[in-house]
Design an enzyme around this catalytic site. Structure first.
Site, short mmCIF file in Angstrom:
data_model
loop_
_atom_site.label_atom_id
_atom_site.label_comp_id
_atom_site.label_asym_id
_atom_site.label_seq_id
_atom_site.Cartn_x
_atom_site.Cartn_y
_atom_site.Cartn_z
N ASP A 35 32.70 46.60 41.08
CA ASP A 35 31.41 45.39 41.19
C ASP A 35 30.48 45.67 42.34
O ASP A 35 29.97 44.64 42.73
CB ASP A 35 32.16 44.07 41.19
CG ASP A 35 32.72 43.90 39.76
OD1 ASP A 35 32.81 44.58 39.05
OD2 ASP A 35 33.21 42.61 39.57
N HIS B 117 38.94 39.74 42.43
CA HIS B 117 38.69 38.81 41.50
C HIS B 117 39.57 38.79 40.14
O HIS B 117 40.10 40.08 39.84
CB HIS B 117 37.29 39.01 40.99
CG HIS B 117 35.95 38.47 41.85
ND1 HIS B 117 34.90 39.10 41.77
CD2 HIS B 117 36.11 37.48 42.72
CE1 HIS B 117 34.24 38.41 42.77
NE2 HIS B 117 34.87 37.55 43.36
N HIS C 115 31.75 46.86 35.07
CA HIS C 115 31.26 45.98 33.86
C HIS C 115 30.25 46.76 33.15
O HIS C 115 29.21 47.64 33.84
CB HIS C 115 30.60 44.90 34.34
CG HIS C 115 31.62 43.80 34.78
ND1 HIS C 115 32.50 42.93 34.20
CD2 HIS C 115 32.07 43.59 36.23
CE1 HIS C 115 33.16 42.23 35.01
NE2 HIS C 115 33.11 42.84 36.20
N ASP D 216 39.22 39.06 37.15
CA ASP D 216 38.85 39.92 36.03
C ASP D 216 39.30 41.48 36.25
O ASP D 216 38.99 42.54 35.70
CB ASP D 216 37.60 39.74 35.40
CG ASP D 216 36.58 40.08 36.45
OD1 ASP D 216 36.50 39.68 37.53
OD2 ASP D 216 35.55 40.89 36.04
N HIS D 217 39.81 41.51 37.51
CA HIS D 217 40.24 43.05 38.09
C HIS D 217 41.59 42.97 38.25
O HIS D 217 42.03 44.02 38.54
CB HIS D 217 39.57 43.52 39.30
CG HIS D 217 37.75 43.66 38.74
ND1 HIS D 217 37.18 44.78 38.78
CD2 HIS D 217 36.95 42.50 38.77
CE1 HIS D 217 36.01 44.65 38.37
NE2 HIS D 217 35.71 43.12 38.36
N HIS E 159 39.02 44.84 44.31
CA HIS E 159 39.00 43.66 44.87
C HIS E 159 39.81 42.41 43.98
O HIS E 159 40.15 42.67 43.08
CB HIS E 159 37.32 42.99 44.81
CG HIS E 159 36.88 43.20 43.53
ND1 HIS E 159 36.43 43.90 42.68
CD2 HIS E 159 36.19 41.93 43.22
CE1 HIS E 159 35.76 43.64 41.69
NE2 HIS E 159 35.51 42.40 41.97
N HIS F 266 29.84 41.66 47.24
CA HIS F 266 30.43 41.11 46.11
C HIS F 266 31.67 40.31 46.49
O HIS F 266 31.76 39.10 46.13
CB HIS F 266 30.49 42.08 45.12
CG HIS F 266 31.21 41.32 43.76
ND1 HIS F 266 30.48 40.81 43.06
CD2 HIS F 266 32.65 41.49 43.50
CE1 HIS F 266 31.19 40.24 41.91
NE2 HIS F 266 32.51 40.71 42.15
FE FE Z 1 34.19 41.98 37.91
ZN ZN Z 2 34.20 41.04 40.75
#
Ligand code: FE
Ligand code: ZN
Length: 255
Positions: free
Chosen positions: A133, A58, A171, A60-61, A56, A114
Site C-alpha cells: 500500500d 492493516h 490493491h 486486510d494484509h 504492514h 501509509h
Molecule cells: Fe491494504
Molecule cells: Zn493498508
C-alpha cells in the site's frame, strides 16, 4: 526474473501473491489478506510455503496470518516497528535487512507513510518489488500514519530503483487511479494510452498488474512531482517536489 510469482485476488480488491524459487522450491506468501484464495493458489501451483512476508499491520494484509501459520507451520516476517500489531510474527526486519530466499536475496526497504512501519520487499536480482500500500499502479497509499513529506521520501526510494523493476502492489485500484491521474496530467500521451488499456483490462475482469518502475515514472502522478506540465497544471511551477507531491495526494483524497 528468475523467481515465479502467482498473483490472485483476495477479499474485494486486495492482491494476494506467492513468490517461488523454482530451483530450491522455496515459497513465500506476500501478505495474507484472506485464507481461502491463498490456499487455492498454493494448491494450484503445488508449492509449499515456508514464510509470510508482511508489509504492514492493516487487517486486510494480516488477516490470514494465524490460520496459515497453523496449517503450514511457517515463519512470519514483518516490520520491527509494527511487531505488536502483526499476528504470529516471528522475525522482524527493518531498512536494509536481507532475507535469504532460494538463490535470491530479498532486501527490505522501509517506506513509511501509509503506516509508520510499512516495508517493501525488493528482489534485486530478479528485479521484482512488492510495494503493497505504498506504491500502487498509477497511485500511492493513503497517508494514515505519516504525513506527505515522509511518504514523499519513501516514494523517492522506489523511484530510484532500476526502471525495469517489476512492481506488484497491494490493491486493484488502478482504474480509479487512472481517472484521477488524467485530471492532473491530462496531456500525457503515455498515461492516456495506459488508461485505455486499463479500462479494457478491467472490463474483461483482468488484473492490471504487474507494472514496472519505468511505467510508473512515465504515468503515475505520485512519482511525477518534477514534471513541468503537471506543475503548470497545478500552478506550482516554483514549489518543491515534496510540495507538488503533497498537493497531488490532497487532491486524490478529495477526488
Ligand atoms: Fe491494504
Ligand atoms: Zn493498508
Amino acid at each position: 526474473m528468475t523467481v515465479e510469482i502467482e498473483l490472485f485476488m483476495c477479499r474485494t480488491d486486495n492482491f494476494g501473491a506467492l513468490l517461488h524459487d523454482p530451483r530450491t522450491g522455496e515459497t513465500a506468501i506476500v501478505d495474507a489478506p484472506e485464507e481461502a484464495p491463498i490456499l487455492a493458489a498454493i494448491e494450484r501451483r503445488g508449492w509449499n510455503p515456508s514464510t509470510i512476508m508482511t508489509t504492514h499491520h492493516h487487517g486486510d494484509h494480516v488477516e490470514a496470518n494465524l490460520a496459515l501459520k497453523n496449517r503450514f507451520r511457517l515463519r512470519i516476517v514483518g516490520p520491527e516497528s509494527e511487531r505488536d500489531r502483526i499476528p504470529g510474527i516471528d522475525d522482524t526486519v527493518e531498512e536494509g535487512s536481507v532475507i535469504p530466499f532460494g538463490d535470491e536475496t530479498i532486501e527490505v526497504i522501509e517506506t513509511p507513510g501509509h503506516t509508520a512501519g510499512h516495508v517493501c520487499y525488493h528482489l534485486p536480482r530478479s528485479k521484482v518489488i512488492f510495494t503493497a500500500d505504498t506504491l500502487f499502479a498509477l497511485g500511492c497509499g493513503r497517508l494514515f500514519e505519516r504525513p506527505a513529506p515522509v511518504m514523499f521520501e519513501s516514494l523517492k526510494k522506489l523511484a530510484a530503483l532500476p526502471a525495469d523493476t517489476v512492481v506488484y502492489c497491494g490493491h486493484e485500484y488502478t482504474l480509479s487511479n487512472a481517472r484521477f491521474a488524467l485530471t492532473v496530467d491530462p496531456d500525457n500521451a503515455a498515461l492516456r494510452d495506459r488508461a485505455a488499456k486499463i479500462e479494457a483490462l478491467r472490463a474483461a475482469d483482468k488484473p492490471t498488474l504487474p507494472t514496472t518502475i519505468g511505467e510508473e515514472l512515465a504515468t503515475n502522478p505520485f512519482l511525477r512531482w518534477a514534471d513541468p506540465a503537471i506543475r503548470k497544471n497545478l500552478g506550482m511551477e516554483h514549489a518543491t517536489d515534496a510540495e507538488v507531491f503533497a498537493e497531488i495526494r490532497k487532491r486524490k483524497d478529495n477526488f
